[in-house]
Design a protein around this motif. Sequence first.
Motif, PDB file in Angstrom:
ATOM      1  N   ARG A  78       0.829  -1.211   0.000  1.00  0.00           N
ATOM      2  CA  ARG A  78       0.000   0.000   0.000  1.00  0.00           C
ATOM      3  C   ARG A  78       0.859   1.255   0.000  1.00  0.00           C
ATOM      4  NH1 ARG A  78      -4.619  -2.088   4.299  1.00  0.00           N
ATOM      5  NH2 ARG A  78      -6.054  -2.957   2.721  1.00  0.00           N
ATOM      6  N   GLN A  81       2.879   1.212  -3.628  1.00  0.00           N
ATOM      7  CA  GLN A  81       1.982   1.303  -4.789  1.00  0.00           C
ATOM      8  C   GLN A  81       2.679   0.901  -6.099  1.00  0.00           C
ATOM      9  OE1 GLN A  81       0.306   5.300  -4.745  1.00  0.00           O
ATOM     10  NE2 GLN A  81      -1.215   4.699  -3.213  1.00  0.00           N
ATOM     11  N   ARG A 101      -4.051  -8.134  -3.881  1.00  0.00           N
ATOM     12  CA  ARG A 101      -5.478  -7.808  -4.054  1.00  0.00           C
ATOM     13  C   ARG A 101      -5.928  -6.814  -2.994  1.00  0.00           C
ATOM     14  NH1 ARG A 101      -8.754 -13.384  -5.431  1.00  0.00           N
ATOM     15  NH2 ARG A 101      -7.018 -14.506  -6.391  1.00  0.00           N
ATOM     16  N   GLY A 104      -4.495  -3.393  -3.676  1.00  0.00           N
ATOM     17  CA  GLY A 104      -4.867  -2.768  -4.938  1.00  0.00           C
ATOM     18  C   GLY A 104      -3.758  -2.712  -5.967  1.00  0.00           C
ATOM     19  N   PRO A 106      -2.141  -3.385  -9.327  1.00  0.00           N
ATOM     20  CA  PRO A 106      -2.823  -3.648 -10.604  1.00  0.00           C
ATOM     21  C   PRO A 106      -2.488  -4.985 -11.249  1.00  0.00           C
ATOM     22  CG  PRO A 106      -1.866  -1.438 -10.574  1.00  0.00           C
ATOM     23  CD  PRO A 106      -1.323  -2.157  -9.383  1.00  0.00           C
ATOM     24  N   ARG A 145      -6.056 -10.672 -12.915  1.00  0.00           N
ATOM     25  CA  ARG A 145      -4.975  -9.699 -13.020  1.00  0.00           C
ATOM     26  C   ARG A 145      -3.627 -10.306 -12.627  1.00  0.00           C
ATOM     27  NH1 ARG A 145      -4.932  -6.169 -16.287  1.00  0.00           N
ATOM     28  NH2 ARG A 145      -3.642  -4.739 -15.058  1.00  0.00           N
TER      29      ARG A 145
END
Length: 389
Positions: A78, A81, A101, A104, A106, A145
């Motif tokens: 997190r 990123q 997941r 976040g 990608p 993904r």
Amino acid sequence: MKVIFYANTDWYLYNFRLSTAQRLQADGHEVVMLSPPGPFGGRFAARGFRWITLPMDRASLNPLREAVTFRHLVRVLRREQPDLLHNFTVKCAVYGGAAARLAGVPATVNAVAGLGYVFTSNGLKARCLRPLVQTLMRATLDHRRSLLVLQNPDDADIFRRARLVARDRIHVIRSSGVDTSRFRPSSMSGSEGRLRVLLAARLLWEKGIGEYVEAARLLRKQGRDIEFVLAGAPDPGNPRSVDEAQVERWAAEGVITWLGHVEDMPALLSTIDVMTLPSYYREGVPKSLIEGAAAGLALITTDQPGCREVVTRHGIDGLVVPPRNAAALAQLVARLDDDRTLLRRLGERAREKAIAEFDERMVIQRTIDVYERLLGTDMPGGSLAGTAS
């Protein structure tokens, strides 16, 4: 673009993935190394990479400790990123896939180079863990993904048959590659002098360490003057590691020459004639075999997953020995000791195959191709040109 490489040891990232990181860096991308603390991590800064440490014990089964590791991993992702997270080994793939997941991220690439202890051992602990690990893999790796990278078709078949990951999300990239300009044949290899044989690996019983030592004993009893060299260190994080005291006893007995961990493998291989790996471990594609091949050494290995990717034709690009058979290994070593023409011919064929199939520039490009498929965009840098000779 920012990419994080996550593995369960800094040793793995430095020895197996540094070249890929350097290629990405040269193409203008940021690469961050993530692993538990270790002696190799400090070298990343000298190469221009940030290194983040994670409180992780790869052998731990303690739920509280594992929860702390996972929570820390989510926090790192997190905060950083990344555009893409590349996980290496089963445990990191499971943890990284789930954490990505939640954080976040990608895109995630999960690389599993060999299925390791849980899938190869018949011990009670491994058999109990296997269903749990398969369930976790199915839950974390099979995601739209993410893509899974394996090193040999045998492992791909296992994942497909067990329905752990959808077929169209599995890629096979054989090995992590070898620098064929750095690992080159030496004029000393295949000479008429004393034969030098090498086994270079983590000191796990399933790598055929015991059979290697016994083969050395057998040939010594026959009066043959052959040096058996062992390079590698015990792996305390693996339940099947050979005890260091045992290796020291073998060395004191004079049956082997033990070097421990070797930093300069090209220099060592320039003094070796035969690379052997009598493994019955669930290998990906063994690094020692492709390094030996690139160095033009005659290879002896088993017809096991991963190993058979390097030696495909007995007597043509290497010799194949039955697993767990020290007498057969001794016979093959003796054959090469007696037939130096065969020794040289096998080394030449091994070198040709290393250039054609395992050159690290091709392997790195195939990895970048996977990134581009997952991200849906072309990455700067273009294709790699040419191959080593």
